[in-house]
Design a protein around this motif. Sequence first.
Motif, PDB file in Angstrom:
ATOM      1  N   ALA A  11       0.832  -1.212   0.000  1.00 26.63           N
ATOM      2  CA  ALA A  11       0.000   0.000   0.000  1.00 26.63           C
ATOM      3  C   ALA A  11       0.861   1.253   0.000  1.00 26.63           C
ATOM      4  CB  ALA A  11      -0.924  -0.020   1.216  1.00 26.63           C
ATOM      5  N   ALA A  12       1.931   1.246   0.806  1.00 32.00           N
ATOM      6  CA  ALA A  12       2.812   2.410   0.858  1.00 32.00           C
ATOM      7  C   ALA A  12       3.534   2.619  -0.471  1.00 32.00           C
ATOM      8  CB  ALA A  12       3.827   2.240   1.989  1.00 32.00           C
ATOM      9  N   VAL A  13       3.972   1.526  -1.103  1.00 30.52           N
ATOM     10  CA  VAL A  13       4.674   1.633  -2.389  1.00 30.52           C
ATOM     11  C   VAL A  13       3.736   2.160  -3.470  1.00 30.52           C
ATOM     12  CG1 VAL A  13       5.710   0.270  -4.247  1.00 30.52           C
ATOM     13  CG2 VAL A  13       6.441  -0.084  -1.886  1.00 30.52           C
ATOM     14  N   VAL A  14       2.503   1.635  -3.509  1.00 35.24           N
ATOM     15  CA  VAL A  14       1.536   2.106  -4.502  1.00 35.24           C
ATOM     16  C   VAL A  14       1.259   3.601  -4.316  1.00 35.24           C
ATOM     17  CG1 VAL A  14      -0.866   1.929  -5.257  1.00 35.24           C
ATOM     18  CG2 VAL A  14       0.477  -0.142  -4.870  1.00 35.24           C
ATOM     19  N   ALA A  15       1.104   4.037  -3.063  1.00 36.13           N
ATOM     20  CA  ALA A  15       0.852   5.453  -2.804  1.00 36.13           C
ATOM     21  C   ALA A  15       2.039   6.312  -3.229  1.00 36.13           C
ATOM     22  CB  ALA A  15       0.544   5.663  -1.319  1.00 36.13           C
ATOM     23  N   ALA A  16       3.254   5.858  -2.904  1.00 37.58           N
ATOM     24  CA  ALA A  16       4.445   6.635  -3.263  1.00 37.58           C
ATOM     25  C   ALA A  16       4.626   6.707  -4.771  1.00 37.58           C
ATOM     26  CB  ALA A  16       5.678   6.014  -2.605  1.00 37.58           C
ATOM     27  N   VAL A  17       4.441   5.590  -5.459  1.00 38.34           N
ATOM     28  CA  VAL A  17       4.619   5.564  -6.909  1.00 38.34           C
ATOM     29  C   VAL A  17       3.539   6.407  -7.596  1.00 38.34           C
ATOM     30  CG1 VAL A  17       4.571   4.078  -8.950  1.00 38.34           C
ATOM     31  CG2 VAL A  17       5.822   3.359  -6.909  1.00 38.34           C
ATOM     32  N   THR A  18       2.303   6.344  -7.098  1.00 34.17           N
ATOM     33  CA  THR A  18       1.233   7.165  -7.674  1.00 34.17           C
ATOM     34  C   THR A  18       1.558   8.657  -7.533  1.00 34.17           C
ATOM     35  OG1 THR A  18      -0.398   5.458  -7.145  1.00 34.17           O
ATOM     36  CG2 THR A  18      -1.223   7.675  -7.582  1.00 34.17           C
ATOM     37  N   ALA A  19       2.082   9.043  -6.372  1.00 31.88           N
ATOM     38  CA  ALA A  19       2.468  10.443  -6.178  1.00 31.88           C
ATOM     39  C   ALA A  19       3.585  10.839  -7.138  1.00 31.88           C
ATOM     40  CB  ALA A  19       2.900  10.667  -4.735  1.00 31.88           C
ATOM     41  N   CYS A  20       4.559   9.962  -7.302  1.00 31.55           N
ATOM     42  CA  CYS A  20       5.657  10.246  -8.233  1.00 31.55           C
ATOM     43  C   CYS A  20       5.149  10.403  -9.659  1.00 31.55           C
ATOM     44  CB  CYS A  20       6.687   9.122  -8.174  1.00 31.55           C
ATOM     45  SG  CYS A  20       7.708   9.098  -6.687  1.00 31.55           S
ATOM     46  N   LEU A  38      13.832  16.789 -18.478  1.00 32.13           N
ATOM     47  CA  LEU A  38      14.693  15.825 -17.793  1.00 32.13           C
ATOM     48  C   LEU A  38      15.045  16.306 -16.393  1.00 32.13           C
ATOM     49  CD1 LEU A  38      16.444  13.283 -17.727  1.00 32.13           C
ATOM     50  CD2 LEU A  38      18.279  14.606 -18.826  1.00 32.13           C
ATOM     51  N   ALA A  39      15.384  17.581 -16.256  1.00 29.86           N
ATOM     52  CA  ALA A  39      15.718  18.123 -14.934  1.00 29.86           C
ATOM     53  C   ALA A  39      14.531  18.023 -13.988  1.00 29.86           C
ATOM     54  CB  ALA A  39      16.171  19.573 -15.070  1.00 29.86           C
ATOM     55  N   ALA A  40      13.325  18.257 -14.510  1.00 30.75           N
ATOM     56  CA  ALA A  40      12.135  18.174 -13.664  1.00 30.75           C
ATOM     57  C   ALA A  40      11.842  16.746 -13.236  1.00 30.75           C
ATOM     58  CB  ALA A  40      10.932  18.752 -14.407  1.00 30.75           C
ATOM     59  N   LEU A  41      12.224  15.761 -14.063  1.00 35.03           N
ATOM     60  CA  LEU A  41      11.951  14.357 -13.750  1.00 35.03           C
ATOM     61  C   LEU A  41      13.046  13.708 -12.901  1.00 35.03           C
ATOM     62  CD1 LEU A  41      10.546  13.053 -17.169  1.00 35.03           C
ATOM     63  CD2 LEU A  41       9.266  13.697 -15.135  1.00 35.03           C
ATOM     64  N   LEU A  42      14.167  14.391 -12.704  1.00 30.89           N
ATOM     65  CA  LEU A  42      15.268  13.790 -11.939  1.00 30.89           C
ATOM     66  C   LEU A  42      14.864  13.367 -10.520  1.00 30.89           C
ATOM     67  CD1 LEU A  42      18.413  15.875 -12.990  1.00 30.89           C
ATOM     68  CD2 LEU A  42      17.865  13.493 -13.561  1.00 30.89           C
ATOM     69  N   PRO A  43      14.061  14.159  -9.780  1.00 31.11           N
ATOM     70  CA  PRO A  43      13.659  13.685  -8.439  1.00 31.11           C
ATOM     71  C   PRO A  43      12.907  12.358  -8.473  1.00 31.11           C
ATOM     72  CG  PRO A  43      13.214  16.031  -8.676  1.00 31.11           C
ATOM     73  CD  PRO A  43      13.594  15.540 -10.031  1.00 31.11           C
ATOM     74  N   VAL A  44      12.040  12.170  -9.471  1.00 27.56           N
ATOM     75  CA  VAL A  44      11.311  10.905  -9.587  1.00 27.56           C
ATOM     76  C   VAL A  44      12.280   9.777  -9.937  1.00 27.56           C
ATOM     77  CG1 VAL A  44       9.500   9.681 -10.842  1.00 27.56           C
ATOM     78  CG2 VAL A  44       9.196  12.080 -10.234  1.00 27.56           C
ATOM     79  N   LEU A  45      13.199  10.039 -10.847  1.00 30.18           N
ATOM     80  CA  LEU A  45      14.184   9.024 -11.225  1.00 30.18           C
ATOM     81  C   LEU A  45      15.047   8.614 -10.034  1.00 30.18           C
ATOM     82  CD1 LEU A  45      15.314  10.537 -14.653  1.00 30.18           C
ATOM     83  CD2 LEU A  45      13.867   8.528 -14.304  1.00 30.18           C
ATOM     84  N   ALA A  46      15.283   9.542  -9.115  1.00 29.84           N
ATOM     85  CA  ALA A  46      16.090   9.231  -7.930  1.00 29.84           C
ATOM     86  C   ALA A  46      15.296   8.458  -6.883  1.00 29.84           C
ATOM     87  CB  ALA A  46      16.624  10.524  -7.323  1.00 29.84           C
ATOM     88  N   VAL A  47      13.976   8.665  -6.832  1.00 29.55           N
ATOM     89  CA  VAL A  47      13.150   8.036  -5.793  1.00 29.55           C
ATOM     90  C   VAL A  47      12.730   6.623  -6.172  1.00 29.55           C
ATOM     91  CG1 VAL A  47      10.884   8.152  -4.666  1.00 29.55           C
ATOM     92  CG2 VAL A  47      12.333  10.191  -4.785  1.00 29.55           C
ATOM     93  N   LEU A  48      12.444   6.363  -7.441  1.00 30.67           N
ATOM     94  CA  LEU A  48      11.855   5.090  -7.849  1.00 30.67           C
ATOM     95  C   LEU A  48      12.669   3.847  -7.471  1.00 30.67           C
ATOM     96  CD1 LEU A  48      10.258   5.881 -11.318  1.00 30.67           C
ATOM     97  CD2 LEU A  48       9.113   5.457  -9.149  1.00 30.67           C
ATOM     98  N   PRO A  49      14.013   3.876  -7.439  1.00 27.97           N
ATOM     99  CA  PRO A  49      14.725   2.663  -7.014  1.00 27.97           C
ATOM    100  C   PRO A  49      14.554   2.307  -5.540  1.00 27.97           C
ATOM    101  CG  PRO A  49      16.148   4.076  -8.340  1.00 27.97           C
ATOM    102  CD  PRO A  49      14.930   4.882  -8.003  1.00 27.97           C
ATOM    103  N   LEU A  50      13.994   3.187  -4.724  1.00 22.10           N
ATOM    104  CA  LEU A  50      13.930   2.940  -3.282  1.00 22.10           C
ATOM    105  C   LEU A  50      12.729   2.095  -2.833  1.00 22.10           C
ATOM    106  CD1 LEU A  50      14.989   6.483  -2.011  1.00 22.10           C
ATOM    107  CD2 LEU A  50      16.432   4.470  -2.390  1.00 22.10           C
ATOM    108  N   PRO A  51      11.504   2.284  -3.365  1.00 20.29           N
ATOM    109  CA  PRO A  51      10.354   1.539  -2.843  1.00 20.29           C
ATOM    110  C   PRO A  51      10.495   0.021  -2.833  1.00 20.29           C
ATOM    111  CG  PRO A  51       9.595   3.357  -4.196  1.00 20.29           C
ATOM    112  CD  PRO A  51      11.093   3.306  -4.354  1.00 20.29           C
ATOM    113  N   PRO A  52      11.163  -0.638  -3.808  1.00 21.04           N
ATOM    114  CA  PRO A  52      11.264  -2.102  -3.714  1.00 21.04           C
ATOM    115  C   PRO A  52      11.914  -2.599  -2.428  1.00 21.04           C
ATOM    116  CG  PRO A  52      11.857  -1.383  -5.912  1.00 21.04           C
ATOM    117  CD  PRO A  52      11.709  -0.140  -5.086  1.00 21.04           C
ATOM    118  N   LEU A  53      12.758  -1.783  -1.811  1.00 16.77           N
ATOM    119  CA  LEU A  53      13.420  -2.211  -0.578  1.00 16.77           C
ATOM    120  C   LEU A  53      12.465  -2.262   0.609  1.00 16.77           C
ATOM    121  CD1 LEU A  53      16.736  -0.188  -0.952  1.00 16.77           C
ATOM    122  CD2 LEU A  53      16.396  -2.634  -1.349  1.00 16.77           C
TER     123      LEU A  53
END
Length: 345
Positions: A11-20, A38-53
């Motif tokens: 549930a937390a991962v789905v919520a975080a990914v939906t926000a991203c 690309l610069a605007a999308l960099l924060p999302v690109l940096a966050v997405l590898p974290l939720p699987p953990l």
Amino acid sequence: MVPGGDLGSLAAVVAAVTACMAYARFAARRLRPGLPRLAALLPVLAVLPLPPLAFRALHPRAISAFFLAWVAEFRLLLLASGQGPLRPSLPLPAFAAVATLPVTLRDPSATAAARRPGLGLAESAAMAALLAAIVSLYRHEERMPRYALLALYSVHVYLALELVLAAAAAAARATMGLDLEPQFDRPYLSASLRDFWGRRWNLSVPALLRQCVFRPVRARLGAPAGVLAAFAVSGLMHEVVFSYLTLRPPTGEAAAFFALHGVCAVAEGWWAARRRWPRPPRALATPLTLAFVGVTGFWLFFPPITRPGADKQTPPSLCDFEQWIDTEIKEDDKRYMEMCKKWEA
């Protein structure tokens, strides 16, 4: 890991990914392709590898890593350059599904005869039953010959991917009305490595690699270099997914597996270009192709995830950290009481 186990983590991962994805869609609608987007999308690109953990179980951790750290990252990079299947005009649920799930929108211009049928209900049930039977055999793995066990792993990987990706596509089709391509096209009928990797196996990944890697490299260095680069990137991304699965550093074996297959695929293309040179009949080419994939998979692909303990790794959770803190406090209290007794004596 969040309270509630992996269901709470989901549930937390789905919520975080939906926000991203909501932010990524908002930014893409207001910025033109190129460096600003690309610069605007960099924060999302940096966050997405974290939720699987957030997942302790290895299957959801590996699958979500494939979805988020590979598929979503590549599709957002394509979006930044104005390419790929992602369109900012899509509704948010459809945008998030196309961004994160390994699904391909069906070409509306394709005729009904040219469209590959999806996985049927009866076929899905048969595959699920076979997968359950294979999983039940793992309790006897210590008594199995190594190559029999690896053969089971091979069928396990295929069935699990087929079912998970078909379920993801069916969910997207049912909830959002998206017309999606199936992810596999009978890979057991492949007559060459190029046929196996390019036209039959996990088709959304070759589509991504074709856009992100093959075409740019081919435009500068030629088709053989593009093929080698696509296989090299695939190997590196498999190393990443394996690290999520085992929580261990990359071993390089998956990268070597795909580098070998890239070289062999280039050699196949070179041979096929010589029209007068003999080619094996399909009845011989198919078993040879599958045997090569299987043998090299036993040698390089499966060892990183089948070594002892590779399936027992779990990421540290908040509960583990709290337990460690509690233990340390108790030890400090014990030492303090012993010190007070010494002073009193």
